[in-house]
Motif scaffolding. Sequence first.
Motif, PDB file in Angstrom:
ATOM      1  N   ASN A 186       0.817  -1.219   0.000  1.00 18.66           N
ATOM      2  CA  ASN A 186       0.000   0.000   0.000  1.00 18.66           C
ATOM      3  C   ASN A 186       0.851   1.269   0.000  1.00 18.66           C
ATOM      4  OD1 ASN A 186      -2.174  -1.708   0.146  1.00 18.66           O
ATOM      5  ND2 ASN A 186      -2.660  -1.276   2.264  1.00 18.66           N
ATOM      6  N   GLY A 187       1.983   1.244  -0.674  1.00 22.61           N
ATOM      7  CA  GLY A 187       2.828   2.426  -0.759  1.00 22.61           C
ATOM      8  C   GLY A 187       3.660   2.690   0.480  1.00 22.61           C
ATOM      9  N   ARG A 188       3.658   1.809   1.439  1.00 19.59           N
ATOM     10  CA  ARG A 188       4.407   1.976   2.690  1.00 19.59           C
ATOM     11  C   ARG A 188       5.534   0.960   2.759  1.00 19.59           C
ATOM     12  NH1 ARG A 188       2.392   6.772   4.102  1.00 19.59           N
ATOM     13  NH2 ARG A 188       0.152   6.718   4.185  1.00 19.59           N
ATOM     14  N   THR A 189       6.662   1.382   3.309  1.00 18.97           N
ATOM     15  CA  THR A 189       7.776   0.474   3.559  1.00 18.97           C
ATOM     16  C   THR A 189       7.995   0.408   5.059  1.00 18.97           C
ATOM     17  OG1 THR A 189       8.794   1.027   1.441  1.00 18.97           O
ATOM     18  CG2 THR A 189      10.219   0.025   3.113  1.00 18.97           C
ATOM     19  N   VAL A 190       8.060  -0.803   5.597  1.00 18.16           N
ATOM     20  CA  VAL A 190       8.179  -1.001   7.031  1.00 18.16           C
ATOM     21  C   VAL A 190       9.404  -1.873   7.327  1.00 18.16           C
ATOM     22  CG1 VAL A 190       7.021  -1.904   9.095  1.00 18.16           C
ATOM     23  CG2 VAL A 190       5.665  -0.929   7.244  1.00 18.16           C
ATOM     24  N   PRO A 191      10.338  -1.391   8.159  1.00 20.93           N
ATOM     25  CA  PRO A 191      11.437  -2.243   8.599  1.00 20.93           C
ATOM     26  C   PRO A 191      10.883  -3.349   9.506  1.00 20.93           C
ATOM     27  CG  PRO A 191      11.950   0.076   8.955  1.00 20.93           C
ATOM     28  CD  PRO A 191      10.494  -0.012   8.622  1.00 20.93           C
ATOM     29  N   VAL A 192      11.335  -4.583   9.279  1.00 19.77           N
ATOM     30  CA  VAL A 192      10.769  -5.721  10.001  1.00 19.77           C
ATOM     31  C   VAL A 192      11.845  -6.734  10.399  1.00 19.77           C
ATOM     32  CG1 VAL A 192       8.488  -5.567   8.889  1.00 19.77           C
ATOM     33  CG2 VAL A 192      10.296  -6.980   7.853  1.00 19.77           C
ATOM     34  N   ARG A 193      11.428  -7.616  11.298  1.00 17.59           N
ATOM     35  CA  ARG A 193      12.221  -8.790  11.638  1.00 17.59           C
ATOM     36  C   ARG A 193      11.523 -10.000  11.047  1.00 17.59           C
ATOM     37  NH1 ARG A 193      13.384 -10.171  17.712  1.00 17.59           N
ATOM     38  NH2 ARG A 193      14.641  -8.310  17.494  1.00 17.59           N
TER      39      ARG A 193
END
Length: 142
Positions: free
Chosen positions: A76-83
């Motif tokens: 949805n156009g968002r970038t999220v740093p994740v584990r």
Amino acid sequence: MTTAPTRQWTARELAALDAAFSIILAARTDDGSPPGTVEVGLVVTLNGVFVRAWRGPVSGWFQATQAHGQGTIRYNGRTVPVRFQRAAPQDEPAIHDSIDHAYVYKYGAAGSAGIATDEARATTVRITPITGTAPMRYETPC
């Protein structure tokens, strides 16, 4: 491998992820080079976000998530740093039936046929946002 602490997904994030057909996943690299990306189907169940590699453990993206443990997802156009954390059937047997059902519900029997195999189950990855990253804001309805 150093891993950052995680936070819980918000209800709004889980709803947006559940509605997303797929995500773009990128695992961090050791040498700092830009990571490759892959589009994968996902499910939200038991307040978690999960992906599986239908090709099993030979899938390059699965191997990268296990080698590096962190990266990003985009939707949805968002970038999220994740584990990325493996949720192996022998470690978390109770969640795998729920994940199987969630894949069938979301993608249909034909679209999820290869994802409930023992080989794919062995590559289940739980995706959790990293602490310090603000929950996403939505300018437009999800």
